[in-house]
Design an enzyme around this catalytic site. Structure first.
Site, PDB file in Angstrom:
ATOM      1  N   THR A 135       1.719  12.965   7.245  1.00 27.44           N
ATOM      2  CA  THR A 135       2.798  12.418   6.438  1.00 27.44           C
ATOM      3  C   THR A 135       4.109  12.492   7.204  1.00 27.44           C
ATOM      4  OG1 THR A 135       3.891  12.531   4.273  1.00 27.44           O
ATOM      5  CG2 THR A 135       3.261  14.618   5.279  1.00 27.44           C
ATOM      6  N   CYS A 136       5.048  11.645   6.800  1.00 34.54           N
ATOM      7  CA  CYS A 136       6.414  11.657   7.319  1.00 34.54           C
ATOM      8  C   CYS A 136       6.414  11.567   8.849  1.00 34.54           C
ATOM      9  CB  CYS A 136       7.130  12.901   6.812  1.00 34.54           C
ATOM     10  SG  CYS A 136       8.929  12.845   6.966  1.00 34.54           S
ATOM     11  N   GLY A 137       7.137  12.452   9.525  1.00 34.68           N
ATOM     12  CA  GLY A 137       7.273  12.386  10.965  1.00 34.68           C
ATOM     13  C   GLY A 137       5.966  12.479  11.716  1.00 34.68           C
TER      14      GLY A 137
END
Length: 205
Positions: free
Chosen positions: A107-109
């Site tokens: 997720t995300c970065g």
């Protein structure tokens, strides 16, 4: 037989992105097979790391000790180190997992790091935004889906602001809950519907 859920930990880990995941997996209530899974944290070393929220975590294992054959899934939360060499060992381990047919959830970065490494070029995926991944110069923009979480084969991806959807996708893959229970859980935490609490409490009856 207990299966291991490996959660990668590193400095600047975004705590909130995996809170629902780790709590539910560690809580046997309502699970289809209570005790089936255990969580082990994995670091690039055994030295303590500090999360974005200021929590210190001592990894249970060194990344080199993790064999995909002994894992149910590898979970990669967002962080501030994803564009640097400090995150490279986790990207390499994710590739090893996917090559072995063992799930990875990012997720995300962390999705940015996988994109930069070419692992999203041929898999449907999502992230914080299409522009976020385009900035890394990857070749999978045609497979980007503007959704909270996306599962394609052994890869789960999500936006950093949709931790409930990220958790639900992981629970589905791990078969953690009966469908009725998972629907009630998501109604409560995802839809903020208080009726989900009652349904969750009675889902096993």
């Amino acid at each position: 037989m207990t299966e291991t859920v490996h959660v990668a930990v590193y400095d600047s880990l975004a705590d909130w992105e995996i809170g629902y995941v780790t709590t539910a997996i560690s809580n046997p209530a309502w699970q289809r097979q209570p005790g089936r899974y255990r969580i082990r944290t994995v670091g690039a070393s055994r030295e303590p790391v500090t999360t974005m929220g200021g929590l210190r975590i001592v990894p249970d294992m060194h990344l080199e000790e993790v064999d995909p054959a002994d894992s149910a899934i590898l979970i990669l939360a967002g962080n501030d180190i994803w564009p640097t060499e400090a995150f490279a060992p986790f990207v390499d381990k994710a590739r090893q997992f996917l090559d072995s047919g063992v799930p990875v959830a990012a997720t995300c970065g962390a999705t940015g790091a996988l994109a930069a490494a070419g692992m999203l070029d041929d898999r449907s995926h999502t992230s914080n935004a299409a522009e976020f991944l385009q900035a890394v110069g990857y070749g999978g923009s045609h497979l980007y889906r503007d959704e909270p979480a996306v599962t394609d084969g052994d890869l789960i991806t999500a936006s950093g602001i949709t931790p409930v959807d990220f958790a639900r996708a992981i629970f589905e893959r791990l078969d953690l809950y009966e469908p009725r229970t998972l629907a009630a859980w998501y109604a409560l935490y995802g839809d903020h519907d208080p009726r989900g609490y009652h349904d969750l409490m009675t889902s096993g009856s």
